[in-house]
Scaffold this active site. Structure first.
Site, PDB file in Angstrom:
ATOM      1  N   TYR A 488      -3.875   2.915   5.169  1.00 21.36           N
ATOM      2  CA  TYR A 488      -3.894   2.942   3.699  1.00 21.36           C
ATOM      3  C   TYR A 488      -3.483   4.293   3.119  1.00 21.36           C
ATOM      4  O   TYR A 488      -4.039   4.748   2.127  1.00 21.36           O
ATOM      5  CB  TYR A 488      -5.282   2.510   3.181  1.00 21.36           C
ATOM      6  CG  TYR A 488      -5.957   1.520   4.092  1.00 21.36           C
ATOM      7  CD1 TYR A 488      -5.372   0.268   4.335  1.00 21.36           C
ATOM      8  CD2 TYR A 488      -7.121   1.828   4.775  1.00 21.36           C
ATOM      9  CE1 TYR A 488      -5.946  -0.640   5.216  1.00 21.36           C
ATOM     10  CE2 TYR A 488      -7.705   0.926   5.652  1.00 21.36           C
ATOM     11  CZ  TYR A 488      -7.110  -0.307   5.865  1.00 21.36           C
ATOM     12  OH  TYR A 488      -7.676  -1.196   6.746  1.00 21.36           O
ATOM     13  N   HIS A 489      -2.453   4.892   3.722  1.00 22.02           N
ATOM     14  CA  HIS A 489      -1.950   6.178   3.247  1.00 22.02           C
ATOM     15  C   HIS A 489      -0.463   6.120   2.927  1.00 22.02           C
ATOM     16  O   HIS A 489       0.303   6.975   3.374  1.00 22.02           O
ATOM     17  CB  HIS A 489      -2.195   7.265   4.305  1.00 22.02           C
ATOM     18  CG  HIS A 489      -3.631   7.459   4.672  1.00 22.02           C
ATOM     19  ND1 HIS A 489      -4.032   8.047   5.860  1.00 22.02           N
ATOM     20  CD2 HIS A 489      -4.778   7.160   4.009  1.00 22.02           C
ATOM     21  CE1 HIS A 489      -5.353   8.098   5.905  1.00 22.02           C
ATOM     22  NE2 HIS A 489      -5.825   7.556   4.792  1.00 22.02           N
TER      23      HIS A 489
END
Length: 553
Positions: A488-489
């Protein structure tokens, strides 16, 4: 002078709202920009947030992260395209859809990234973005419980919690095993060096999540010159020639137009920012024309250069109790629930990641290229509708996870149609380079090395995932293709650079070729940073706001 702000009740679709600045997105960067631009009282600020309030119990409770992981009330719940690099899997991409954005639903690990990351940004022609330039911004943001020193500071708006006295007892074994495997003990990953194992600092205060909304936006909302519109989906940036002059958005079924006298600032994140630009005619011209969108400015970099960190967990069954035995039974839930409600302490007040670290897959590398995570519970058995953090496995389990820091694979985020309600097409291209595959292969072997050290081996009954039968290089590669995914980056979809042919914004975050439009969020990162991206996104908000204020003295 503050321009006229029309806030009268009634049918806003028939009125024209006018502000000095319009900020699209109230997430990690947008909340900071709103607070900084409004602080003097000189400027009027409109913040448009597609989601709703952050005043929800499972948003504010740190380990409530599992409850928001799939919740459409606070989460965009994006899906990537089937990815050959992930054995054809469709990866789940949660993104915050509420005040605070993804800082309101993330795992709260507070990592700035390595000094070399930012120095590389500056060396690529992005003046003012070196580590020495940015360290003062990181420090002024923070109120670090660990105290002030050369790298940390106290008294800032965002509290950073030192969890070293609160983590699960198994964490000590993980830290000892990491040292037995050759890594130093690192008391502060945001200090002199990243390398080593240690306990993570997290963005909480008094047992509650410290999101960007709580730290920055909520104080700004008390000012008369700030208006925040929730449930307001920005659908188009309005241009007069090459100058951005307004934003069209939908709220309560009505289309509303707001004009900006000074600038429009896009803080919608690495997915929504390129999506909104493309819907507005800024992006790859051939794509836009094929969808019937008039081209305002042709730039093929909008939505391109997608970078993301990929992670995987190795899960073990232990011989000693883990958090599973406390979080799974009804009496355990009652106990930790009362503990949290009465004292804002206990497991529910912490991140799922108690500890972690950074290491090099090759000693010849100048700095770490992999990040570790230690979780004193396991979630092998799925639960419908949520990530089962609060209902872990019925046996004593724990996980050692990892993610790559600087992958070389590149993907894209492009719109599918001219309908702003259609989700964009997310193509990660995970593990699409030989380097990324080779690094991850070496990394999972190192995870097993940590698990084989005496401090851990003596309390491990068996490796559950992937299991001892997965032993050859071929099988290990096949396993991490099947089981790993985004951590989730996502960044770099509107990357910063001095050359318009390879970037979307210049080093002052102005969109190349256009006026009155800036991007201030993680989409501008020239390259990904070594670690979790929330702290760098918040810093970007502070840096961007400072430049905007300089330009509007």
């Amino acid at each position: 002078m503050i321009q006229n702000i029309r806030m009268l009740a009634g049918d806003l679709s028939n009125s024209m709202q006018s502000y000095d600045f319009i900020i699209v997105g109230s997430g990690s960067a947008g909340s900071v920009v709103a607070e900084r631009l409004s602080a003097s009282g000189r400027f009027s600020v409109l913040v448009l947030e597609a989601g709703g309030t952050d005043r929800r119990f499972y948003v504010q409770m740190p380990l409530g992260y599992g409850k928001t992981f799939f919740d459409p009330a606070v989460n965009w719940n994006y899906k990537a395209e089937p990815d050959p690099g992930l054995a054809g899997n469709v990866d789940h991409w949660p993104r915050g859809k509420l005040l605070g954005g993804s800082s309101s639903i993330n795992a709260m690990v507070w990592i700035r990234g390595s000094a070399e990351d930012y120095d590389a940004w500056a060396a690529a022609g992005n003046s003012g973005w070196g580590y020495a330039d940015l360290l003062p911004l990181f420090k002024v943001i923070e109120d670090n419980e660990a105290g002030a020193d050369e790298w940390r500071s106290v008294g800032g708006p965002l509290h950073v919690t030192d969890c070293s006295r609160s983590v699960h007892p198994l964490t000590a074994r993980y830290l000892k095993a990491g040292q037995e495997a050759g890594l130093p003990l690192n008391p502060d990953f945001n200090g002199a060096s990243q390398e080593g194992v240690g306990v993570y600092q997290i963005s909480t205060r008094n047992g509650r999540r410290m999101s960007a909304a709580r730290a920055f936006l909520r104080p700004a909302m008390k000012r008369k010159n700030v208006r925040v519109e929730t449930q307001a989906l920005a659908t188009k940036i309005l241009f007069e020639g090459s100058r951005a002059v307004g934003v069209e958005y939908i709220r309560n079924g009505r289309t509303i137009t707001a004009r900006a006298g000074r600038e429009i600032v896009l803080c919608a994140g690495s997915i929504n920012t390129p999506q909104l630009l493309q819907l507005s005619g800024v992006g790859p011209a051939d794509l836009l024309r094929s969808l019937g969108i008039p081209v305002v400015h042709d730039n093929g970099n909008v939505g391109a250069n997608l970078q993301d960190h990929l992670g995987i967990n190795y899960t073990f069954k232990g011989k000693v109790p883990t958090l599973n035995q406390l979080l799974r039974p009804w009496w355990g839930k009652l106990y930790v629930g009362m503990q949290y409600l009465l004292s804002r302490s206990g497991p529910l007040s912490l991140s799922m990641n108690n500890a972690g670290g950074f290491f090099r897959t090759d000693p010849q590398l100048a700095r770490p290229n992999m990040q570790l995570y230690f979780q004193a519970f396991s979630t092998v058995i799925p639960k419908n509708g949520e990530r089962p953090i609060l209902t872990p496995d019925p046996w004593p389990g724990f996980s050692i996870g990892l993610s790559n820091c600087r992958p070389t694979s590149r993907g894209s985020i492009m719109i599918r149609s001219n309908n702003p309600l259609d989700y964009p097409k997310i193509v990660p291209n995970a593990y699409s380079t030989e380097q990324d595959v080779a690094e991850m292969l070496a990394a999972v072997k190192f995870v097993r090395r940590i698990a084989s050290m005496p401090a851990m081996a003596e309390i491990i009954e068996e490796e559950v995932l992937p299991g001892p039968s997965i032993a050859s290089d071929e099988d290990l590669i096949q396993d991490f293709r099947k089981r790993s995914g985004t951590v989730y980056h996502p960044v770099s979809t509107c990357r910063m650079g001095p050359d318009p042919s390879g970037s979307v914004v210049d080093p002052r975050l102005k969109v190349h070729g256009l006026a009155g439009l800036r991007i201030v969020d993680a989409s501008i990162f020239p390259d990904n940073i070594s670690g979790n991206t929330n702290a760098p996104a918040i810093m970007t908000g502070a840096k961007g706001a400072a430049m905007i204020l300089e330009d509007h003295k």
